[in-house]
Design an enzyme around this catalytic site. Structure first.
Site, PDB file in Angstrom:
ATOM      1  N   ARG A   1      19.247  37.569 -54.656  1.00  0.00           N
ATOM      2  CA  ARG A   1      18.862  38.454 -53.904  1.00  0.00           C
ATOM      3  C   ARG A   1      18.935  39.250 -53.494  1.00  0.00           C
ATOM      4  NH1 ARG A   1      19.601  34.680 -48.674  1.00  0.00           N
ATOM      5  NH2 ARG A   1      17.337  35.604 -47.825  1.00  0.00           N
TER       6      ARG A   1
ATOM      7  N   LYS B   1      18.190  42.162 -39.901  1.00  0.00           N
ATOM      8  CA  LYS B   1      16.901  42.913 -39.419  1.00  0.00           C
ATOM      9  C   LYS B   1      15.805  41.747 -38.624  1.00  0.00           C
ATOM     10  CE  LYS B   1      14.602  41.781 -43.434  1.00  0.00           C
ATOM     11  NZ  LYS B   1      15.752  41.007 -44.387  1.00  0.00           N
TER      12      LYS B   1
ATOM     13  N   ARG C   1       7.445  42.947 -49.053  1.00  0.00           N
ATOM     14  CA  ARG C   1       8.106  43.884 -50.187  1.00  0.00           C
ATOM     15  C   ARG C   1       8.215  44.304 -50.979  1.00  0.00           C
ATOM     16  NH1 ARG C   1      12.813  38.118 -48.999  1.00  0.00           N
ATOM     17  NH2 ARG C   1      12.802  37.998 -47.091  1.00  0.00           N
TER      18      ARG C   1
ATOM     19  N   ARG D   1      26.483  32.053 -42.285  1.00  0.00           N
ATOM     20  CA  ARG D   1      25.302  32.731 -41.604  1.00  0.00           C
ATOM     21  C   ARG D   1      25.236  30.335 -41.329  1.00  0.00           C
ATOM     22  NH1 ARG D   1      19.422  36.148 -42.734  1.00  0.00           N
ATOM     23  NH2 ARG D   1      20.467  34.834 -44.973  1.00  0.00           N
TER      24      ARG D   1
ATOM     25  N   ARG E   1      21.850  27.360 -45.329  1.00  0.00           N
ATOM     26  CA  ARG E   1      20.674  27.214 -46.295  1.00  0.00           C
ATOM     27  C   ARG E   1      21.432  27.456 -47.924  1.00  0.00           C
ATOM     28  NH1 ARG E   1      17.539  31.950 -43.848  1.00  0.00           N
ATOM     29  NH2 ARG E   1      17.636  32.880 -46.286  1.00  0.00           N
TER      30      ARG E   1
END
Length: 211
Positions: free
Chosen positions: A167, A13, A88, A123, A156
């Site tokens: 998550r 997103k 969220r 990522r 990360r």
């Protein structure tokens, strides 16, 4: 136009928000990037947020809402903006309405969970400017170096596989109900994330009404 982008962590997103930002000349406001910058700089909000982010938990509403409130008051957001990572929870969506913020459309980027896990393991994020990359889908021109500022493109801590699962569980429990919230008021459109970023971009533009 004021937009919100929804989607599980790693759904892409943020990348799609950047494309729409460029096309519409409005800022893409990523709470995740702002929070990580606050953590890096050791600001009061960053100190509060760090423990939650390291565990893959949601940062408390009062911290996030304070950051958003300051950001959308800036001059570049007066003609529209894209919210990435906020709200969220349904409670945050209510808080957004109480702030008097008009939302025109909510775009959900949907990607199956197994594909998200594979995506996030590859990522990489610049440790200086926060730019996002992927070793397969959006590699840096020079291995390990950001294209924009030559900072280090690193994995990360919250992209570690165990944290990713935490998550995703948090998202399904607390964020997914937002779909119903915005669907009830006729503002939700769902875009199925594709293997190729450009294909997802085309579908996203169509959902918003861009050619």
């Amino acid at each position: 136009m004021n937009l919100i982008f929804l989607g599980a962590p790693g759904a892409g997103k943020g990348t799609q928000a950047e494309y729409v930002c460029e096309r519409m000349s409005i800022p893409a406001i990523s709470t995740g990037n702002m929070l990580r910058e606050a953590v890096k700089n050791g600001t009061p909000d960053g100190v509060k947020a760090k423990d939650f982010m390291d565990r893959g938990d949601l940062v408390p509403d009062e911290v996030v809402i304070g950051i958003i409130k300051d950001r959308i008051a800036q001059d570049d957001a007066q003609n529209g903006f894209i919210l990435d990572g906020f709200p969220r929870t349904v409670e945050q969506a209510d808080a957004l309405e109480k702030m008097g913020v008009k939302i025109d459309l909510v775009v959900e980027i949907y990607v199956p969970e197994e594909r998200i896990c594979a995506r996030m393991s590859g990522r990489r994020v610049c440790d200086s400017c926060g730019a996002s990359y992927h070793i397969d889908y959006k590699p840096t021109k020079v291995d390990g170096k950001c294209d924009s500022c030559d900072g280090n493109a690193v994995q990360r801590a919250d992209d570690d596989p165990s944290t990713v699962l935490s998550r995703l569980n948090t998202y399904h429990e607390k964020t997914a109900p937002l779909r119903d919230f915005y669907a009830r008021i006729g503002k939700l459109k769902t875009v199925e994330g594709q293997e190729e970023i450009d294909d997802t971009r085309r579908l996203t533009f169509e959902a918003i009404g861009l050619k």
